[in-house]
Design a protein around this motif. Sequence first.
Motif, PDB file in Angstrom:
ATOM      1  N   LEU A 162       0.555  -1.119   0.046  1.00 28.96           N
ATOM      2  CA  LEU A 162      -0.016  -0.088  -0.038  1.00 28.96           C
ATOM      3  C   LEU A 162       0.980   1.226  -0.021  1.00 28.96           C
ATOM      4  O   LEU A 162       0.621   2.234  -0.739  1.00 28.96           O
ATOM      5  CB  LEU A 162      -1.263  -0.119   1.361  1.00 28.96           C
ATOM      6  CG  LEU A 162      -1.854   1.348   1.444  1.00 28.96           C
ATOM      7  CD1 LEU A 162      -2.658   1.317   0.084  1.00 28.96           C
ATOM      8  CD2 LEU A 162      -2.615   1.168   2.483  1.00 28.96           C
ATOM      9  N   LYS A 163       1.959   1.247   0.949  1.00 27.17           N
ATOM     10  CA  LYS A 163       2.888   2.081   0.739  1.00 27.17           C
ATOM     11  C   LYS A 163       3.504   2.432  -0.543  1.00 27.17           C
ATOM     12  O   LYS A 163       3.517   3.695  -0.996  1.00 27.17           O
ATOM     13  CB  LYS A 163       3.812   1.998   1.888  1.00 27.17           C
ATOM     14  CG  LYS A 163       4.837   3.262   2.198  1.00 27.17           C
ATOM     15  CD  LYS A 163       5.870   2.909   3.337  1.00 27.17           C
ATOM     16  CE  LYS A 163       5.439   3.683   4.578  1.00 27.17           C
ATOM     17  NZ  LYS A 163       6.150   3.461   5.808  1.00 27.17           N
ATOM     18  N   ASP A 164       3.876   1.465  -1.403  1.00 32.32           N
ATOM     19  CA  ASP A 164       4.461   1.649  -2.564  1.00 32.32           C
ATOM     20  C   ASP A 164       3.468   2.203  -3.434  1.00 32.32           C
ATOM     21  O   ASP A 164       3.926   2.992  -4.360  1.00 32.32           O
ATOM     22  CB  ASP A 164       5.107   0.188  -2.929  1.00 32.32           C
ATOM     23  CG  ASP A 164       6.266  -0.112  -2.268  1.00 32.32           C
ATOM     24  OD1 ASP A 164       6.867   0.677  -1.648  1.00 32.32           O
ATOM     25  OD2 ASP A 164       6.399  -1.372  -2.275  1.00 32.32           O
ATOM     26  N   LEU A 165       2.357   1.837  -3.487  1.00 33.70           N
ATOM     27  CA  LEU A 165       1.065   2.221  -4.370  1.00 33.70           C
ATOM     28  C   LEU A 165       0.898   3.562  -4.323  1.00 33.70           C
ATOM     29  O   LEU A 165       0.806   4.501  -5.033  1.00 33.70           O
ATOM     30  CB  LEU A 165      -0.153   1.418  -4.163  1.00 33.70           C
ATOM     31  CG  LEU A 165      -0.157   0.253  -4.824  1.00 33.70           C
ATOM     32  CD1 LEU A 165      -1.404  -0.784  -4.475  1.00 33.70           C
ATOM     33  CD2 LEU A 165       0.032   0.090  -6.464  1.00 33.70           C
ATOM     34  N   ARG A 166       0.829   4.069  -2.859  1.00 32.31           N
ATOM     35  CA  ARG A 166       0.784   5.576  -2.696  1.00 32.31           C
ATOM     36  C   ARG A 166       1.873   6.355  -3.059  1.00 32.31           C
ATOM     37  O   ARG A 166       1.839   7.523  -3.784  1.00 32.31           O
ATOM     38  CB  ARG A 166       0.615   5.778  -1.095  1.00 32.31           C
ATOM     39  CG  ARG A 166      -0.826   5.095  -0.435  1.00 32.31           C
ATOM     40  CD  ARG A 166      -1.009   5.528   0.817  1.00 32.31           C
ATOM     41  NE  ARG A 166      -0.940   6.796   1.192  1.00 32.31           N
ATOM     42  CZ  ARG A 166      -1.134   7.370   2.244  1.00 32.31           C
ATOM     43  NH1 ARG A 166      -1.063   6.640   3.326  1.00 32.31           N
ATOM     44  NH2 ARG A 166      -1.309   8.797   2.548  1.00 32.31           N
ATOM     45  N   ARG A 167       3.136   6.045  -2.961  1.00 32.82           N
ATOM     46  CA  ARG A 167       4.273   6.579  -3.528  1.00 32.82           C
ATOM     47  C   ARG A 167       4.290   6.788  -5.054  1.00 32.82           C
ATOM     48  O   ARG A 167       4.641   7.634  -5.563  1.00 32.82           O
ATOM     49  CB  ARG A 167       5.311   5.790  -2.910  1.00 32.82           C
ATOM     50  CG  ARG A 167       6.778   6.624  -3.295  1.00 32.82           C
ATOM     51  CD  ARG A 167       7.926   5.930  -2.817  1.00 32.82           C
ATOM     52  NE  ARG A 167       8.043   5.941  -1.300  1.00 32.82           N
ATOM     53  CZ  ARG A 167       8.170   4.908  -0.689  1.00 32.82           C
ATOM     54  NH1 ARG A 167       8.222   3.878  -1.092  1.00 32.82           N
ATOM     55  NH2 ARG A 167       8.208   4.929   0.753  1.00 32.82           N
ATOM     56  N   ARG A 168       3.731   5.745  -5.536  1.00 36.47           N
ATOM     57  CA  ARG A 168       3.773   5.680  -7.089  1.00 36.47           C
ATOM     58  C   ARG A 168       2.817   6.712  -7.436  1.00 36.47           C
ATOM     59  O   ARG A 168       3.021   7.304  -8.515  1.00 36.47           O
ATOM     60  CB  ARG A 168       3.473   4.139  -7.584  1.00 36.47           C
ATOM     61  CG  ARG A 168       3.424   4.293  -9.181  1.00 36.47           C
ATOM     62  CD  ARG A 168       4.749   4.386  -9.827  1.00 36.47           C
ATOM     63  NE  ARG A 168       4.616   4.201 -11.254  1.00 36.47           N
ATOM     64  CZ  ARG A 168       5.288   5.076 -11.911  1.00 36.47           C
ATOM     65  NH1 ARG A 168       6.125   6.109 -11.690  1.00 36.47           N
ATOM     66  NH2 ARG A 168       4.951   4.887 -13.472  1.00 36.47           N
ATOM     67  N   ALA A 169       1.594   6.642  -6.919  1.00 39.60           N
ATOM     68  CA  ALA A 169       0.461   7.567  -7.415  1.00 39.60           C
ATOM     69  C   ALA A 169       1.015   9.101  -7.126  1.00 39.60           C
ATOM     70  O   ALA A 169       0.846  10.095  -7.818  1.00 39.60           O
ATOM     71  CB  ALA A 169      -0.630   7.310  -6.633  1.00 39.60           C
ATOM     72  N   TYR A 170       1.848   9.339  -5.944  1.00 42.88           N
ATOM     73  CA  TYR A 170       2.406  10.572  -5.602  1.00 42.88           C
ATOM     74  C   TYR A 170       3.293  10.985  -7.049  1.00 42.88           C
ATOM     75  O   TYR A 170       3.011  12.069  -7.346  1.00 42.88           O
ATOM     76  CB  TYR A 170       3.023  10.754  -4.468  1.00 42.88           C
ATOM     77  CG  TYR A 170       3.715  11.901  -4.153  1.00 42.88           C
ATOM     78  CD1 TYR A 170       2.918  13.046  -3.644  1.00 42.88           C
ATOM     79  CD2 TYR A 170       4.969  11.937  -4.340  1.00 42.88           C
ATOM     80  CE1 TYR A 170       3.696  14.399  -3.530  1.00 42.88           C
ATOM     81  CE2 TYR A 170       5.938  13.231  -4.060  1.00 42.88           C
ATOM     82  CZ  TYR A 170       5.111  14.496  -3.564  1.00 42.88           C
ATOM     83  OH  TYR A 170       5.396  15.633  -3.538  1.00 42.88           O
ATOM     84  N   HIS A 171       4.108   9.952  -7.190  1.00 44.30           N
ATOM     85  CA  HIS A 171       4.963  10.384  -8.354  1.00 44.30           C
ATOM     86  C   HIS A 171       4.364  10.713  -9.640  1.00 44.30           C
ATOM     87  O   HIS A 171       4.717  11.630 -10.523  1.00 44.30           O
ATOM     88  CB  HIS A 171       6.009   9.331  -8.417  1.00 44.30           C
ATOM     89  CG  HIS A 171       7.245   9.424  -7.173  1.00 44.30           C
ATOM     90  ND1 HIS A 171       8.102  10.614  -7.073  1.00 44.30           N
ATOM     91  CD2 HIS A 171       7.287   8.442  -6.230  1.00 44.30           C
ATOM     92  CE1 HIS A 171       8.738   9.965  -6.020  1.00 44.30           C
ATOM     93  NE2 HIS A 171       8.569   8.939  -5.584  1.00 44.30           N
TER      94      HIS A 171
END
Length: 79
Positions: free
Chosen positions: A6-15
Amino acid sequence: MARNRLKDLRRRAYHVLEQGPVGDGVSTWVDRALVALIVINLVAVALESMPQYATRYATAFAWIEYFSLAVFTIEYGLR
């Protein structure tokens, strides 16, 4: 494990939405698609203000508005 994903998905969405790295194809595509949608909205609003187009293409203008609303709501939620 799920928390990291989930943290990785949130980071990717942010980028993708905020500060995509140079050369990131997804980020570039999303940026261009959002700009294109904004331009389409501007053109639709301008044409809708003209009575001869407002009545003739009212359904198309409504669909553009609803589609845009959905896309921008999803974008806002992801940000």
